[in-house]
Design a protein around this motif. Structure first.
Motif, PDB file in Angstrom:
ATOM      1  N   VAL A  15     -94.800  86.345 -88.811  1.00 23.62           N
ATOM      2  CA  VAL A  15     -95.744  87.250 -89.469  1.00 23.62           C
ATOM      3  C   VAL A  15     -96.760  87.745 -88.443  1.00 23.62           C
ATOM      4  CG1 VAL A  15     -97.409  87.524 -91.336  1.00 23.62           C
ATOM      5  CG2 VAL A  15     -95.471  85.940 -91.610  1.00 23.62           C
ATOM      6  N   THR A  16     -96.845  89.062 -88.307  1.00 22.66           N
ATOM      7  CA  THR A  16     -97.855  89.668 -87.443  1.00 22.66           C
ATOM      8  C   THR A  16     -98.906  90.326 -88.320  1.00 22.66           C
ATOM      9  OG1 THR A  16     -96.221  90.099 -85.725  1.00 22.66           O
ATOM     10  CG2 THR A  16     -98.286  91.327 -85.599  1.00 22.66           C
ATOM     11  N   TYR A  17    -100.143  89.873 -88.175  1.00 22.09           N
ATOM     12  CA  TYR A  17    -101.249  90.418 -88.973  1.00 22.09           C
ATOM     13  C   TYR A  17    -101.901  91.592 -88.251  1.00 22.09           C
ATOM     14  CZ  TYR A  17    -100.850  86.172 -91.792  1.00 22.09           C
ATOM     15  OH  TYR A  17    -100.399  85.169 -92.613  1.00 22.09           O
ATOM     16  N   LYS A  18    -102.475  92.483 -89.014  1.00 23.43           N
ATOM     17  CA  LYS A  18    -103.228  93.587 -88.436  1.00 23.43           C
ATOM     18  C   LYS A  18    -104.434  93.041 -87.684  1.00 23.43           C
ATOM     19  CE  LYS A  18    -101.684  96.880 -91.930  1.00 23.43           C
ATOM     20  NZ  LYS A  18    -102.065  97.772 -93.045  1.00 23.43           N
ATOM     21  N   SER A  19    -104.807  93.713 -86.615  1.00 23.61           N
ATOM     22  CA  SER A  19    -105.807  93.180 -85.683  1.00 23.61           C
ATOM     23  C   SER A  19    -107.139  92.857 -86.346  1.00 23.61           C
ATOM     24  CB  SER A  19    -106.026  94.158 -84.523  1.00 23.61           C
ATOM     25  OG  SER A  19    -106.455  95.423 -85.023  1.00 23.61           O
ATOM     26  N   GLN A  20    -107.511  93.587 -87.414  1.00 22.18           N
ATOM     27  CA  GLN A  20    -108.798  93.353 -88.040  1.00 22.18           C
ATOM     28  C   GLN A  20    -108.762  92.207 -89.047  1.00 22.18           C
ATOM     29  OE1 GLN A  20    -106.880  95.980 -88.399  1.00 22.18           O
ATOM     30  NE2 GLN A  20    -106.889  96.813 -90.488  1.00 22.18           N
TER      31      GLN A  20
ATOM     32  N   ALA B  81    -108.502  88.455 -90.610  1.00 25.31           N
ATOM     33  CA  ALA B  81    -108.939  87.134 -90.131  1.00 25.31           C
ATOM     34  C   ALA B  81    -107.767  86.304 -89.642  1.00 25.31           C
ATOM     35  CB  ALA B  81    -109.674  86.399 -91.256  1.00 25.31           C
ATOM     36  N   GLU B  82    -106.617  86.463 -90.306  1.00 22.69           N
ATOM     37  CA  GLU B  82    -105.438  85.665 -89.952  1.00 22.69           C
ATOM     38  C   GLU B  82    -104.905  85.999 -88.561  1.00 22.69           C
ATOM     39  OE1 GLU B  82    -105.367  86.303 -94.439  1.00 22.69           O
ATOM     40  OE2 GLU B  82    -105.802  87.469 -92.631  1.00 22.69           O
ATOM     41  N   ALA B  83    -105.295  87.165 -88.027  1.00 20.30           N
ATOM     42  CA  ALA B  83    -104.797  87.566 -86.709  1.00 20.30           C
ATOM     43  C   ALA B  83    -105.334  86.679 -85.602  1.00 20.30           C
ATOM     44  CB  ALA B  83    -105.159  89.028 -86.430  1.00 20.30           C
ATOM     45  N   GLY B  84    -106.525  86.108 -85.797  1.00 20.23           N
ATOM     46  CA  GLY B  84    -107.113  85.297 -84.741  1.00 20.23           C
ATOM     47  C   GLY B  84    -107.442  83.883 -85.143  1.00 20.23           C
TER      48      GLY B  84
ATOM     49  N   ALA C 124    -104.624  81.733 -91.180  1.00 21.27           N
ATOM     50  CA  ALA C 124    -103.178  81.905 -91.311  1.00 21.27           C
ATOM     51  C   ALA C 124    -102.579  80.775 -92.147  1.00 21.27           C
ATOM     52  CB  ALA C 124    -102.530  81.956 -89.933  1.00 21.27           C
ATOM     53  N   LYS C 125    -103.097  79.565 -91.965  1.00 19.80           N
ATOM     54  CA  LYS C 125    -102.624  78.418 -92.748  1.00 19.80           C
ATOM     55  C   LYS C 125    -102.940  78.607 -94.233  1.00 19.80           C
ATOM     56  CE  LYS C 125    -102.915  73.364 -92.942  1.00 19.80           C
ATOM     57  NZ  LYS C 125    -103.506  72.157 -92.310  1.00 19.80           N
ATOM     58  N   THR C 126    -104.141  79.073 -94.504  1.00 22.08           N
ATOM     59  CA  THR C 126    -104.535  79.338 -95.896  1.00 22.08           C
ATOM     60  C   THR C 126    -103.660  80.415 -96.517  1.00 22.08           C
ATOM     61  OG1 THR C 126    -106.823  78.702 -95.446  1.00 22.08           O
ATOM     62  CG2 THR C 126    -106.439  80.097 -97.378  1.00 22.08           C
ATOM     63  N   ASP C 127    -103.372  81.476 -95.740  1.00 24.77           N
ATOM     64  CA  ASP C 127    -102.542  82.566 -96.252  1.00 24.77           C
ATOM     65  C   ASP C 127    -101.130  82.075 -96.577  1.00 24.77           C
ATOM     66  OD1 ASP C 127    -102.169  85.358 -96.923  1.00 24.77           O
ATOM     67  OD2 ASP C 127    -100.913  85.476 -95.125  1.00 24.77           O
ATOM     68  N   ALA C 128    -100.578  81.206 -95.712  1.00 21.85           N
ATOM     69  CA  ALA C 128     -99.250  80.662 -95.966  1.00 21.85           C
ATOM     70  C   ALA C 128     -99.241  79.864 -97.275  1.00 21.85           C
ATOM     71  CB  ALA C 128     -98.807  79.783 -94.803  1.00 21.85           C
ATOM     72  N   ALA C 129    -100.313  79.110 -97.518  1.00 21.53           N
ATOM     73  CA  ALA C 129    -100.408  78.336 -98.763  1.00 21.53           C
ATOM     74  C   ALA C 129    -100.488  79.259 -99.976  1.00 21.53           C
ATOM     75  CB  ALA C 129    -101.632  77.419 -98.704  1.00 21.53           C
TER      76      ALA C 129
ATOM     77  N   ALA D 244     -97.873  84.748 -86.294  1.00 25.38           N
ATOM     78  CA  ALA D 244     -97.856  83.417 -86.894  1.00 25.38           C
ATOM     79  C   ALA D 244     -96.426  83.055 -87.269  1.00 25.38           C
ATOM     80  CB  ALA D 244     -98.742  83.383 -88.133  1.00 25.38           C
ATOM     81  N   LEU D 245     -96.012  81.833 -86.933  1.00 24.45           N
ATOM     82  CA  LEU D 245     -94.691  81.331 -87.306  1.00 24.45           C
ATOM     83  C   LEU D 245     -94.846  80.501 -88.569  1.00 24.45           C
ATOM     84  CD1 LEU D 245     -91.703  81.190 -86.438  1.00 24.45           C
ATOM     85  CD2 LEU D 245     -92.269  79.046 -85.275  1.00 24.45           C
ATOM     86  N   VAL D 246     -94.147  80.905 -89.626  1.00 24.09           N
ATOM     87  CA  VAL D 246     -94.266  80.250 -90.930  1.00 24.09           C
ATOM     88  C   VAL D 246     -92.936  79.601 -91.284  1.00 24.09           C
ATOM     89  CG1 VAL D 246     -94.746  80.593 -93.382  1.00 24.09           C
ATOM     90  CG2 VAL D 246     -96.013  81.902 -91.664  1.00 24.09           C
TER      91      VAL D 246
END
Length: 564
Positions: free
Chosen positions: A14-19, A21-24, A29-34, A55-57
């Protein structure tokens, strides 16, 4: 080379848009996966951050293809997600062919004298390209048959053709033997049939991975036998017409070629101080139709300028090298040679002519056992620039297959530019070196190998209190720059403490390499910096920016480099 196994998808990238929060933030990213797990009912877990920032999910090993599709759909629906893709598996593709005599084909794979062919097969095997072998015709061979398309017999004199007529649609090799000494002119000797065209054809396009015989360089290309050499050789008028017909041109009284060739191999020649106009006209016509013409340099240990069609324009003229990577003792040489390729050498130059002391050092290929007319098929080692030329014809077919838009001039340039220096010796001129199949294919397909160095050696003056830059255009990379990008810097300056040095990425991001220091009075900056550039796209224009913050000392950027 072989069927690929089918493996289930267990992870997504998963590649998040630069702006976002999950991008950095790994925590985000962990919360989003949940959250996606709760939404889809799948067991998702953030595993790690990749070098490029994605992010590798993990989906777990029980995920079905439907589960994968549902998870990817959930990520795609999220406006903070730029891309999502499965973490697919890759497999080694350059598998050693199972052809029983492949081990004898040093010319394809040996590091010293070979042409680095196997590593090119991951990207191209010659599919969609027809190679015309203008030669003695075709002696039936099971290691070639499925790759052979209909050709033509251009020998216009029935006595020379030995088939009872003149030109016809049957390119069968009727034999080129001579019964007695002098039969073909003063100095000619009695000889058996050579089945020369069949040997040449095997090097280019023998069927591969069929558990028999040899491997062809462009083993998924088609071979078109065009017969011009019979009893006592062949005439320039017949050969010129054959070149025209093979490339799709019109020859009076001859039906149009239904499968025009994009590559022509001419492992033939004669003595001539200049290229006959009949040859040059035919060659120019072929090239204008998009056909690459490859010619053997000749076997007289003399300057190629005295032999034709090797001395014609618009052709790739090929000299021969031996297993040690030196010019074969018999090979012609000179400024008209474009490139070299393995042609073999079975004796030393000082041995008695005709002596064969090391047959394993020749080029092994398809042949026939008949002494005059065709008999049983076999294989045999031959040596000569006739054997070197089909290596280049095969490579030309690989290139044309890999990138169909390539012109003959572009194919020639790519082969010459990416050749490697002879590891042995060459007196007289062997072109740009021994052709390297894998490197040339990589070049035309835009694939740059790991460890590739991009360099700018142009001097840029650094004046007092100024900012200057030097650029490097990076191409042929896939994905992002490495996390350990090496930046080599060579700056000549009489007070290096005056200098601030930055690396500017293609998107304008600035990374400082060196700060100024009033106490650093040493000369020059000669070092390599390591930069984490994994968030940057590799391809594009990178800049070394140098700012002089004081007066009294000047210098220049001598060179700098990027190592990927």
């Amino acid at each position: 080379m072989r069927a690929l196994p089918s493996a289930p998808v267990e992870k997504v990238i998963v590649t998040y848009k630069s702006q976002a929060a999950e991008a950095g933030s790994n925590a985000a990213a962990k919360t989003d996966a949940a959250e996606k797990a709760a939404k889809t009912g799948e067991d998702l877990a953030f595993e790690r951050r990749l070098a490029g920032g994605a992010a590798l999910v993990d989906l777990g090993d029980a995920a079905t293809s439907q589960d994968v599709n549902e998870v990817m759909a959930a990520f795609r629906a999220d406006p903070s997600v730029a891309t999502v893709e499965p973490d697919i598996r890759a497999y080694a593709m350059a598998v050693t062919p199972n052809d029983t005599d492949y081990a004898k084909q040093w010319d394809l794979f040996e590091a010293t004298g070979g042409m680095n062919v196997p590593s090119a097969w991951d990207k191209t095997t010659g599919s969609g390209v027809t190679v015309a072998v203008i030669d003695t015709g075709y002696a039936a061979h099971s290691d070639l048959a499925s790759n052979v398309v209909s050709g033509y017999d251009f020998i216009s004199t029935s006595a020379d053709a030995r088939d009872g007529n003149g030109r016809d649609a049957d390119a069968k090799d009727e034999g080129d033997w001579n019964a007695t000494d002098g039969e073909c002119g003063t100095g000619s000797k009695a000889s058996s049939s050579s089945w020369h065209g069949t040997h040449v054809a095997g090097t280019i396009g023998a069927v591969t991975n069929n558990t028999k015989g040899i491997a062809g360089i462009a083993y998924n290309a088609k071979i078109q036998p065009v017969r011009v050499l019979g009893k006592c050789g062949g005439s320039s008028s017949d050969i010129a017409d054959a070149i025209t017909w093979a490339s799709g041109g019109t020859v009076p009284g001859v039906p149009a070629n239904p499968t025009p060739a994009k590559v022509i191999n001419l492992s033939l020649g004669g003595a001539s101080s200049s290229c006959p106009s009949v040859y040059q006209t035919a060659i120019n016509g072929a090239v204008s139709r998009g056909t690459t013409v490859v010619v053997a340099a000749g076997n007289s240990n003399a300057n190629t300028s005295g032999f034709t069609p090797a001395n014609c324009s618009n052709v790739i003229t090929v000299a021969s090298t031996n297993r040690a990577g030196s010019r074969s003792y018999y090979s012609n040489y000179g400024t008209l040679v474009d490139v070299s390729a393995p042609g073999g050498e079975t004796r030393n130059a000082t041995d008695t002519p005709g002596t064969v002391t090391t047959p394993e050092n020749a080029i092994y290929s398809t042949l026939n056992s008949g002494t005059t007319t065709q008999s049983t098929e076999n294989y045999k080692p031959y040596q000569g620039t006739s054997m070197a030329a089909p290596h280049i014809a095969g490579l030309a077919a690989l290139l044309k297959s890999a990138k169909s838009t390539l012109t003959p001039a572009e194919i020639e340039s790519a082969i010459k530019t990416n050749a490697r220096p002879l590891p042995g010796t060459c007196s007289g001129g062997c072109g740009t070196g021994i052709a390297d199949a894998a490197k040339t294919v990589d070049a035309v397909t835009g694939t740059t190998q790991p460890g590739t160095v991009f360099t700018n050696t142009n001097d840029v003056t650094i004046s007092d209190n100024t900012t200057v830059s030097s650029s490097i255009a990076v191409t042929g990379r896939t994905g992002n720059a490495p996390a350990a990008l090496k930046v080599g810097v060579d700056i000549k300056h009489t007070w290096r403490g005056d200098l601030v040095i930055d690396l500017v990425a293609p998107d304008g991001t600035v990374r400082n390499l060196k700060a100024s220091s009033s106490s650093d009075s040493a000369d020059n900056v000669l070092t390599t910096y390591t930069v984490d550039a994994s968030s940057e796209v590799a391809n594009g224009t990178w800049k070394l920016q140098v700012r002089d913050v004081a007066s009294g000392d000047t210098g220049y950027i001598d060179s700098w480099s990027l190592t990927f």
